[in-house]
Design an enzyme around this catalytic site. Structure first.
Site, PDB file in Angstrom:
ATOM      1  N   HIS A   1      14.906  36.903 -87.536  1.00  0.00           N
ATOM      2  CA  HIS A   1      14.050  35.983 -86.860  1.00  0.00           C
ATOM      3  C   HIS A   1      12.880  35.552 -87.404  1.00  0.00           C
ATOM      4  CE1 HIS A   1      13.291  33.740 -82.853  1.00  0.00           C
ATOM      5  NE2 HIS A   1      12.274  34.310 -83.038  1.00  0.00           N
TER       6      HIS A   1
ATOM      7  N   HIS B   1      16.470  27.251 -77.466  1.00  0.00           N
ATOM      8  CA  HIS B   1      15.102  28.121 -77.866  1.00  0.00           C
ATOM      9  C   HIS B   1      14.863  29.124 -76.691  1.00  0.00           C
ATOM     10  CE1 HIS B   1      10.789  28.721 -77.159  1.00  0.00           C
ATOM     11  NE2 HIS B   1      10.821  28.532 -78.251  1.00  0.00           N
TER      12      HIS B   1
ATOM     13  N   ARG C   1      13.423  28.669 -70.574  1.00  0.00           N
ATOM     14  CA  ARG C   1      12.383  27.621 -70.043  1.00  0.00           C
ATOM     15  C   ARG C   1      12.770  26.323 -70.706  1.00  0.00           C
ATOM     16  NH1 ARG C   1       8.412  28.933 -74.147  1.00  0.00           N
ATOM     17  NH2 ARG C   1       8.671  30.955 -74.726  1.00  0.00           N
TER      18      ARG C   1
ATOM     19  N   HIS D   1      15.545  32.835 -77.365  1.00  0.00           N
ATOM     20  CA  HIS D   1      14.433  33.627 -77.133  1.00  0.00           C
ATOM     21  C   HIS D   1      14.668  34.380 -75.662  1.00  0.00           C
ATOM     22  CE1 HIS D   1      11.689  31.318 -79.944  1.00  0.00           C
ATOM     23  NE2 HIS D   1      11.686  32.780 -80.404  1.00  0.00           N
TER      24      HIS D   1
ATOM     25  N   GLU E   1      10.318  37.511 -73.319  1.00  0.00           N
ATOM     26  CA  GLU E   1       9.078  37.900 -74.206  1.00  0.00           C
ATOM     27  C   GLU E   1       7.680  38.275 -73.250  1.00  0.00           C
ATOM     28  OE1 GLU E   1       8.157  35.054 -77.330  1.00  0.00           O
ATOM     29  OE2 GLU E   1       6.661  36.527 -78.332  1.00  0.00           O
TER      30      GLU E   1
ATOM     31  N   HIS F   1      13.421  39.103 -78.658  1.00  0.00           N
ATOM     32  CA  HIS F   1      12.376  39.718 -77.778  1.00  0.00           C
ATOM     33  C   HIS F   1      13.026  40.172 -76.417  1.00  0.00           C
ATOM     34  CE1 HIS F   1       9.641  37.868 -80.364  1.00  0.00           C
ATOM     35  NE2 HIS F   1       9.803  36.654 -79.923  1.00  0.00           N
TER      36      HIS F   1
ATOM     37  N   ASP G   1       9.438  37.065 -87.111  1.00  0.00           N
ATOM     38  CA  ASP G   1       9.030  35.930 -86.051  1.00  0.00           C
ATOM     39  C   ASP G   1       7.909  35.308 -86.520  1.00  0.00           C
ATOM     40  OD1 ASP G   1       8.792  34.877 -83.713  1.00  0.00           O
ATOM     41  OD2 ASP G   1       8.179  36.181 -82.553  1.00  0.00           O
TER      42      ASP G   1
HETATM   43 ZN    ZN Z   1      10.559  33.474 -82.071  1.00  0.00          ZN
END
Ligand code: ZN
Length: 455
Positions: A55, A208, A211, A233, A236, A270, A321
């Site tokens: 990532h 992504h 959300r 994701h 997180e 995450h 990341d």
């Molecule tokens: Zn990321």
């Protein structure tokens, strides 16, 4: 045909000595222990499978060190995100390529053979697409080609500005695609990868986050995936869990596991905030938990639920990341130390008993390769030749037995022990250095100076 002679090599049978390994068309053709070197062999000390970095957002490398000043009150993830958007408002395609090339070179020198580039900046500032929809993806491809890193490109579907289908705004306009345009982007990326990149290159799909998408869009985009890797994701920040629960009625990991057929093609980035049930269910799904310990520490995300996840047989890999610091051994060390600090215990990330370094390193090698869809992660005939060699004569390792080498690598050494890296047989790092190092650094420095002058 290339050949390597290693004093020590870690195979599925454990450490073996005096090993000749041959490579043919990017794959391991033979592994012969207890033999002698031949004149044409490239000699190394300890040979192990190289990790996949599962990532990365390359462009964020240019922000490293710029968000560590406390301004007013308690700093947070969301103030970091504000600077990220300022960068995004100004990045040009040339700068994008120069930064990605630096990151890929640094990853290789750190000992990674491949990268999952989770790529979400697609359009011009303001949101107008470039003439080629995949302009910025093409810059990622160019950087991978220049450096020789193995690439799993992950074009990101980013349709909404927040949970509940909030509209995109500001810097997010450069990210935005609906499913229709995303499908076109994905096709362009697949065509380019097939036509111009080495055959170990692949293109996955990456909604992504919950959300930034919607349930019906997620369904539609998954149908484009075929058998390719799916990255998202997932949980997180506590605020993200609160927002998703308020909108969808379940916590993010819980909702995803109920709503989608999450299997070994998936990588949940995450998976930080999980209940015990979510931890068990994710482990049993076969999906890989994509952990980014240095970035998660830097952003104050919180530690992963490591002991329970490992106890349920969960698979994991690591990613860099934000690329605030690219350091393979530190990434693994941070993963283990975050567990020790929270649990007030030692030797956590290992099922039952044994070497923690081996559990961390080999677990991340296997899980990372799985997450990137690479036939790699162990020294096995037929697998891609993703290899890393390190120097056990280094002062940090010289007192150790072979069964302690990976403990030393994870807890005592730094990245300077890495001598050689091969990615699908491409010998990209020799003597700890990438051949194009000076050129790549000079281009990066010029690109970042230009970017900063525009902020
Ligand atoms: Zn990321």
């Amino acid at each position: 045909m290339q050949s390597i002679f290693a004093r020590h090599a870690h195979t599925p049978l454990g450490w073996v000595i005096d090993v000749r390994l041959t490579i043919d068309r990017g794959r391991i053709a033979s592994i012969e222990p207890d033999t002698v070197a031949q004149s044409q062999d490239q000699r190394v000390d300890a040979l192990v499978p190289a990790l996949a970095n599962l990532h990365s957002h390359s462009f964020q490398r240019a922000m490293a060190g710029m968000t560590e000043t406390r301004v007013s009150g308690r700093d947070s993830f969301w103030s970091w995100r504000k600077l990220m958007y300022q960068f995004v408002d100004n990045l040009t395609p040339e700068q994008y390529e120069a930064i990605a090339a630096l990151v890929f070179m640094e990853l290789l020198e750190a000992g990674y053979a491949s990268v999952g580039e989770f790529h979400y900046v697609h359009h011009q500032p303001g949101g107008q697409p470039y003439d080629a929809l995949s302009e910025l993806s093409n810059r990622v491809f160019a950087a991978a080609d220049l450096t020789g890193i193995g690439l799993t490109h992950l074009p990101v579907l980013y349709s909404y500005g927040g949970a509940g289908q909030a509209p995109l705004s500001g810097g997010q306009m450069r990210f935005g695609n609906d499913v229709g345009r995303y499908s076109e982007l994905l096709s362009e990326c697949r065509d380019t990868a097939r036509a111009y990149l080495p055959s170990d290159t692949s293109v996955g799909i990456a909604p992504h986050s919950l959300r930034a998408t919607a349930p019906q869009d997620l369904d539609a985009v998954l149908s484009l995936g075929a058998d390719s890797p799916v990255h998202i994701h997932i949980a997180e920040q506590p605020q993200e869990v609160t927002d998703i629960t308020a909108w969808l009625g379940q916590r993010p990991v819980e909702w995803l596991l109920n709503a989608c057929e999450v299997d070994a093609n998936w990588c949940l980035i995450h998976a930080t905030h999980m209940t015990e049930n979510e931890t068990r269910d994710l482990a049993q799904s076969g999906a890989v938990a994509g952990l980014c310990p240095i970035t998660e520490a830097n952003l104050g995300d919180g530690p992963f639920n490591g002991a329970a996840f490992i106890g349920h047989g969960g698979r994991f890999g690591v990613g860099s990341d934000s690329n605030v610091r690219i350091a393979l051994t530190e990434e693994l060390r941070m993963l283990e130390y975050s567990q020790r600090l929270r649990d007030l215990s030692r030797n956590v990330m290992v099922p039952e008993e044994g070497s923690v370094g081996a559990s961390l390193y080999l677990g991340a090698a296997s899980g990372g390769a799985r997450a990137l869809g690479r036939d790699a992660g162990c020294l096995r005939v037929g697998a891609l030749a993703d290899l890393m060699a390190f120097d056990t004569a280094d002062v940090s390792l010289c007192a150790l037995r072979p069964d302690q080498f990976l403990d030393g690598l994870c807890f005592a050494a730094d990245g300077s022990v890495v001598s050689d890296v091969w990615s699908a047989g491409r010998h990209v790092v020799t003597g700890g250095r990438h051949a194009e190092r000076e050129k790549i650094i000079a281009r990066y420095a010029a690109a970042v100076a230009a970017l900063l002058s525009a902020l």
